[in-house]
Each structure stands twice: as C-alpha cells, then as structure tokens.
Design a protein around this motif. Structure first.
Motif, PDB file in Angstrom:
ATOM      1  N   MET A   1       7.757   2.686  -0.784  1.00  0.00           N
ATOM      2  CA  MET A   1       7.964   2.939  -2.217  1.00  0.00           C
ATOM      3  C   MET A   1       6.657   2.644  -2.954  1.00  0.00           C
ATOM      4  O   MET A   1       6.444   1.543  -3.454  1.00  0.00           O
ATOM      5  CB  MET A   1       9.100   2.055  -2.744  1.00  0.00           C
ATOM      6  N   PRO A   2       5.758   3.632  -2.985  1.00  0.00           N
ATOM      7  CA  PRO A   2       4.398   3.381  -3.501  1.00  0.00           C
ATOM      8  C   PRO A   2       4.318   3.007  -4.979  1.00  0.00           C
ATOM      9  O   PRO A   2       3.267   2.562  -5.434  1.00  0.00           O
ATOM     10  CB  PRO A   2       3.672   4.714  -3.241  1.00  0.00           C
ATOM     11  N   PHE A   3       5.412   3.165  -5.717  1.00  0.00           N
ATOM     12  CA  PHE A   3       5.384   2.752  -7.129  1.00  0.00           C
ATOM     13  C   PHE A   3       5.456   1.232  -7.264  1.00  0.00           C
ATOM     14  O   PHE A   3       5.188   0.687  -8.336  1.00  0.00           O
ATOM     15  CB  PHE A   3       6.546   3.390  -7.908  1.00  0.00           C
ATOM     16  N   LEU A   4       5.792   0.536  -6.171  1.00  0.00           N
ATOM     17  CA  LEU A   4       5.824  -0.928  -6.202  1.00  0.00           C
ATOM     18  C   LEU A   4       4.391  -1.475  -6.231  1.00  0.00           C
ATOM     19  O   LEU A   4       3.492  -0.898  -5.617  1.00  0.00           O
ATOM     20  CB  LEU A   4       6.568  -1.480  -4.982  1.00  0.00           C
ATOM     21  N   PRO A   5       4.163  -2.599  -6.930  1.00  0.00           N
ATOM     22  CA  PRO A   5       2.786  -3.095  -7.135  1.00  0.00           C
ATOM     23  C   PRO A   5       2.289  -3.996  -5.997  1.00  0.00           C
ATOM     24  O   PRO A   5       2.459  -5.216  -6.036  1.00  0.00           O
ATOM     25  CB  PRO A   5       2.914  -3.892  -8.435  1.00  0.00           C
ATOM     26  N   LEU A   6       1.643  -3.396  -5.002  1.00  0.00           N
ATOM     27  CA  LEU A   6       1.101  -4.169  -3.879  1.00  0.00           C
ATOM     28  C   LEU A   6       0.149  -5.253  -4.374  1.00  0.00           C
ATOM     29  O   LEU A   6       0.150  -6.378  -3.877  1.00  0.00           O
ATOM     30  CB  LEU A   6       0.381  -3.237  -2.901  1.00  0.00           C
ATOM     31  N   PHE A   7      -0.657  -4.918  -5.355  1.00  0.00           N
ATOM     32  CA  PHE A   7      -1.632  -5.856  -5.925  1.00  0.00           C
ATOM     33  C   PHE A   7      -0.939  -7.155  -6.355  1.00  0.00           C
ATOM     34  O   PHE A   7      -1.404  -8.256  -6.032  1.00  0.00           O
ATOM     35  CB  PHE A   7      -2.314  -5.182  -7.127  1.00  0.00           C
TER      36      PHE A   7
END
Length: 204
Positions: A40-46
């Motif tokens: 789910m690339p909209f989640l903030p990995l940073f």
C-alpha cells in the motif's frame, strides 16, 4: 473509512502510539508496518522508519524497518513474477509505460535499481511490480533492494532516533530538511530520466 482519512491518521505521534500499544508483540509491529507499505504505497514509510528508530532505538529500529521493507519488496516482486503471466495481471504488460519500464530494468540491472532504492520518495511499489514482471534475476534484484534500502532506511533512522533534538537544535533541523530535500530532488531527477529513457525507447 476513505483513503484521505487513512492518510491523515498516519502521523508520527499516532504511529508511535500504535507501536507502543502493541509493544508486547516485540519487534512484530516495527517489521509489519514497513512491510505493509510495499503493498500500500500511500502509507508513509518515512514516518514508519522514524517511529521505529524513536521507539526501539537507532540500531534495532533500523533493523526492524530494514527487514520489514525488504521482505515487503521481495513479496511484491515474487507475486508479480509468479502471477504476472496469468490473465488477471497480463493486461499490465500491455501497458506501454510498464512495458518500457520492464525493458529499462532488464537493460540496466543492478546500478540504477540500487540508486532508486536509496531514495525514500521513489515509488518503490511500482519499481517492485515492474521488476517482478521483467526478466531481471531475483538475485540481482534482491541485492539492489537489500543494499539500497539499507542506505535509505539507516539515513531516516538516524534522523528519527532522537526526534526531540530536531525541536531543540535548530541547526540540526535545518540540516535534516536540506538532506530530505536533496534526497527528494535526486530521486525525482532519476525518476524523470527513467521516464525519458522509457519514452525514447517506446518512440524509437
């Protein structure tokens, strides 16, 4: 619960509260959150990486984030490698940009993939998907992921392990902002070059 609400909920404070709430599960929350971002690339990995470094300390936080992010990337890669030829996903390969991206990955291999993985603002989910559909070897791909994400996640962890100092030391905050901007700008430039290369191949 819409996508905008989910995005707004994911603040550094809320993520740290979530990790602390499930602290009894040990490193599991710290590994699962970065792993989910691969799907789910909209989640903030940073923010996940910064929260892990603050909650578990620099080295453990870095390790959990790195394991989670690399595991997620590998799973996405393997899913598209295994099911990319099936009817449900075959349409993706017919898309001109995906096709060009696959050819680009196959021709350039480890080096550019490693650089892409070094930058936190690279659309890594798209890179994982395209690499899975391409003919790049799993060994070459995983080496790029392991090395690139090691650089990227350690950089973010170093920033995140002592967040309070960002508030009390303006000079450090300024340095962090400059580093983040450089990473963002460099990642965008590489992404633009990839797009131009893909378009030239498509037009040629």
């Amino acid at each position: 619960m819409d996508l905008e609400f989910i995005k707004e909920w994911f603040t550094l404070e809320n993520i740290m509260d979530l990790i602390n709430e499930y602290r009894s599960f040990g490193p599991l929350p710290g590994i699962l959150l970065p792993m989910l971002e691969a799907f789910m690339p909209f989640l903030p990995l940073f923010l996940f990486v910064m929260a892990n470094a603050s909650a578990f300390g620099l080295w453990l936080g870095f390790l959990f984030s790195w394991i989670g992010a690399c595991t997620g990337a590998l799973l996405v890669f393997l899913l598209f490698r295994k099911y990319g030829q099936r009817r449900i996903l075959r349409f993706l390969q017919k898309h001109s940009k995906v096709r060009s991206g696959m050819n680009w990955v196959e021709r350039h291999g480890f080096g550019p993939l490693f650089l892409l993985m070094c930058f936190p603002f690279t659309p890594s989910a798209l890179v994982n998907m395209v690499a899975g559909l391409s003919k790049i070897s799993i060994q070459q791909y995983m080496l790029a992921v392991l090395a690139g994400k090691l650089v990227m996640i350690f950089t973010i962890s170093f920033v995140g392990y002592d967040i309070r100092s960002l508030l009390t030391q303006p000079a450090r905050t300024a340095i962090v902002i400059v580093v983040i901007f450089i990473l963002w700008y460099a990642g965008k430039r590489i992404e633009q070059r990839m797009n131009m290369s893909a378009e030239n191949e498509h037009n040629g």
